[in-house]
Design a protein around this motif. Structure first.
Motif, short mmCIF file in Angstrom:
data_model
loop_
_atom_site.label_atom_id
_atom_site.label_comp_id
_atom_site.label_asym_id
_atom_site.label_seq_id
_atom_site.Cartn_x
_atom_site.Cartn_y
_atom_site.Cartn_z
N VAL A 78 0.70 -1.23 -0.07
CA VAL A 78 0.18 -0.05 -0.12
C VAL A 78 0.91 1.29 -0.01
O VAL A 78 1.72 1.53 0.83
CB VAL A 78 -0.86 0.10 1.20
N GLU A 79 0.62 2.19 -0.89
CA GLU A 79 1.42 3.41 -1.08
C GLU A 79 0.17 4.55 -0.99
O GLU A 79 -0.09 4.86 -2.13
CB GLU A 79 2.51 3.36 -2.35
N PRO A 80 0.26 5.04 0.20
CA PRO A 80 -0.80 6.12 0.50
C PRO A 80 -0.33 7.57 -0.02
O PRO A 80 -1.21 8.70 0.33
CB PRO A 80 -1.10 6.24 1.83
N PHE A 81 0.89 8.00 -0.34
CA PHE A 81 1.00 9.19 -0.74
C PHE A 81 1.83 8.99 -2.06
O PHE A 81 3.18 9.19 -2.26
CB PHE A 81 2.19 9.79 0.17
N ALA A 82 1.12 8.37 -3.11
CA ALA A 82 1.89 7.68 -4.21
C ALA A 82 2.51 8.76 -5.12
O ALA A 82 3.71 8.29 -5.53
CB ALA A 82 0.80 7.08 -5.12
N GLY A 83 2.31 9.82 -5.47
CA GLY A 83 2.93 10.82 -6.25
C GLY A 83 3.38 10.02 -7.39
O GLY A 83 2.71 9.38 -8.13
N GLY A 84 4.49 9.83 -7.78
CA GLY A 84 5.27 9.15 -9.00
C GLY A 84 5.42 7.72 -8.86
O GLY A 84 5.66 7.01 -9.74
N ALA A 85 5.16 7.35 -7.64
CA ALA A 85 4.96 5.76 -7.17
C ALA A 85 6.30 5.01 -7.59
O ALA A 85 6.47 3.88 -7.91
CB ALA A 85 3.87 5.17 -8.13
N SER A 86 7.15 5.64 -7.47
CA SER A 86 8.60 5.40 -7.62
C SER A 86 8.90 4.07 -6.74
O SER A 86 9.89 3.24 -7.12
CB SER A 86 9.78 6.24 -6.95
N PRO B 164 -1.02 -8.44 8.92
CA PRO B 164 0.14 -8.71 9.29
C PRO B 164 1.13 -8.99 8.17
O PRO B 164 2.29 -9.03 7.88
CB PRO B 164 0.01 -10.16 10.09
N LYS B 165 0.41 -9.18 6.86
CA LYS B 165 1.09 -9.49 5.67
C LYS B 165 0.81 -7.91 4.71
O LYS B 165 1.21 -8.11 3.43
CB LYS B 165 0.29 -10.59 4.88
N THR B 166 0.77 -7.16 5.26
CA THR B 166 0.64 -5.58 4.56
C THR B 166 1.82 -4.93 4.82
O THR B 166 2.21 -4.68 6.16
CB THR B 166 -0.68 -4.96 4.78
N PHE B 167 2.29 -4.25 3.89
CA PHE B 167 3.63 -3.34 3.92
C PHE B 167 3.05 -1.95 3.33
O PHE B 167 2.40 -1.80 2.29
CB PHE B 167 4.59 -3.62 3.26
N PHE B 168 3.00 -0.88 4.31
CA PHE B 168 2.65 0.49 3.68
C PHE B 168 3.81 1.35 3.70
O PHE B 168 5.19 1.26 4.34
CB PHE B 168 1.79 1.32 4.99
N TYR B 169 4.24 1.97 2.47
CA TYR B 169 5.17 2.97 2.48
C TYR B 169 4.62 4.29 2.16
O TYR B 169 3.89 4.95 1.71
CB TYR B 169 5.96 2.74 1.00
N PHE B 170 5.17 5.09 3.30
CA PHE B 170 4.62 6.49 3.25
C PHE B 170 5.65 7.85 2.99
O PHE B 170 6.54 7.30 3.63
CB PHE B 170 3.97 6.84 4.72
N ALA C 76 0.35 -4.54 10.93
CA ALA C 76 1.07 -4.20 9.70
C ALA C 76 2.60 -3.54 9.91
O ALA C 76 2.91 -3.24 10.70
CB ALA C 76 0.24 -3.16 8.99
N HIS C 77 3.18 -3.76 8.62
CA HIS C 77 4.47 -3.24 8.59
C HIS C 77 4.64 -1.91 7.68
O HIS C 77 3.67 -1.71 6.82
CB HIS C 77 5.31 -4.28 7.90
N PHE C 78 5.37 -1.08 8.09
CA PHE C 78 5.46 0.20 7.24
C PHE C 78 6.84 0.75 7.27
O PHE C 78 8.09 0.41 8.06
CB PHE C 78 4.61 1.27 7.83
N ALA C 79 7.22 1.61 6.39
CA ALA C 79 8.46 2.39 6.33
C ALA C 79 7.88 4.03 5.98
O ALA C 79 6.88 4.05 5.07
CB ALA C 79 9.26 1.91 5.05
#
Ligand SMILES: C[S@@+](CC[C@H](N)C(=O)[O-])C[C@H]1O[C@@H](n2cnc3c(N)ncnc32)[C@H](O)[C@@H]1O
Length: 303
Positions: free
Chosen positions: A45-53, A202-208, A249-252
């Motif tokens: 999950v990428e909640p601030f996607a922008g260019g989605a790099s 538990p199997k979800t990763f978010f990149y903020f 959930a996991h995130f960075a």
């Protein structure tokens, strides 16, 4: 994780976007891997996607069953939906608008063409138009305006001036096609990041990658859309990450490092005290002053 054969080739972001993580993505992935085993992740999950790099980079290394990208910018989200669902029409429109521009005899006529497209784009914003034509104009403006900026005024009107380029290349067909393929199993959402809470598990990763907290007053480039992202918003986002963590959930999360300009400013260290904070090196591209350019450290919060 799927077999290597299902991984994607390198796909570059199809638009220029302030704060884009294209160069930093491998460093972020490596730093995040200290804590997160990506092979256990099935939902990205990428909640601030922008260019989605980050999505583009991770797709070369991992296969996620389910992907979600979200941004508050309606024009950006319309573009991604058109790439996923109407690729042929989009490419036709881009080819036509590019040829029209490149065939004009001089910068004076190209400037007139730019402002005509900008005005049509702004009409499209006003009527909330979701269309291939609007996506074509959005990509055109991104590649012909000043520095690839996206900026709107208080009324929501796009107001970046002409970029003075004689020839432009709006897209690479193979790259856009690969991106469209990648988006086939991707939910593309418009709105505020809170909407993504439903995917936590538990199997979800978010990149903020939220709009950065400015290091100095002059560097306050936060106007990607009609909203600003002040300190209260940063605090609210930290609360959101705690709620996700409570669901396993996991995130960075990336942000600027206030220690750069003020060693006593512990804003993020305090805010994310429950999580791991790493400092990584980054070359900052957009800055109001030359002083702000060059290598700076950025924060990466992980869980
Ligand atoms: C730093 S940029 C992301 C850049 C991206 N990582 C890349 O590589 O291009 C931040 C993005 O957050 C979006 N944004 C701002 N406020 C938001 C909100 N409340 N919810 C969701 N997205 C938001 C902006 O439109 C912008 O595209």
């Amino acid at each position: 994780m799927a077999a290597d054969s299902e991984l994607f080739p390198v796909i570059t972001p199809i638009i220029k976007w302030a704060g884009g993580k294209k160069k930093l993505a491998p460093t972020i992935e490596q730093a995040a891997s200290n804590q997160i085993d990506f092979s256990t992740i099935d939902t990205y999950v990428e909640p601030f996607a922008g260019g989605a790099s980050m999505l583009l980079y991770l797709a070369t290394k991992y296969h996620f069953k389910h992907q979600v990208i979200l941004d508050i910018n309606p024009e950006l989200i319309n573009l991604y939906r058109q790439v996923r669902d109407h690729l042929t029409d989009l490419m036709t429109g881009l080819t036509t608008i590019q040829a029209t521009y490149n065939d004009l005899p001089d910068l004076t006529t190209q400037k007139e063409n730019f402002y005509a497209v900008r005005s049509a784009f702004n009409q499209g914003i006003l009527v909330d138009e979701a269309s291939v034509d609007q996506a074509v104009r959005f990509m055109f403006l991104n590649k012909t305006d000043f520095n690839g900026l996206y900026r709107v005024n208080s009324k929501g009107t796009f107001n970046v001036p002409f970029g003075q380029r004689k020839q432009v290349n709006l897209f690479e067909p193979a790259n856009l096609t690969n991106f469209s393929q990648l988006l086939q199993n991707t939910e593309i959402l418009l709105g505020d990041y809170h909407q993504t809470a439903q995917y936590a598990g538990p199997k979800t990763f978010f990149y903020f990658d939220p709009p950065y907290r400015p290091l100095t007053d002059s560097a306050s480039f936060t106007s990607y859309a009609k909203s600003t992202f002040n300190d209260d918003a940063q605090v609210e986002l930290a609360t959101f990450t705690q709620q996700l963590a409570a669901k396993g959930a996991h995130f960075a999360l990336s942000n600027s490092d206030p220690h750069q300009s003020d060693p006593d400013d512990n804003f993020f260290d305090d805010l994310y005290a429950d999580f791991t904070i790493q400092r990584i090196q980054a070359a900052r591209m957009i800055s109001a002053r030359a002083k702000g350019r060059g290598n700076v450290s950025e924060l990466l919060v992980t869980h």
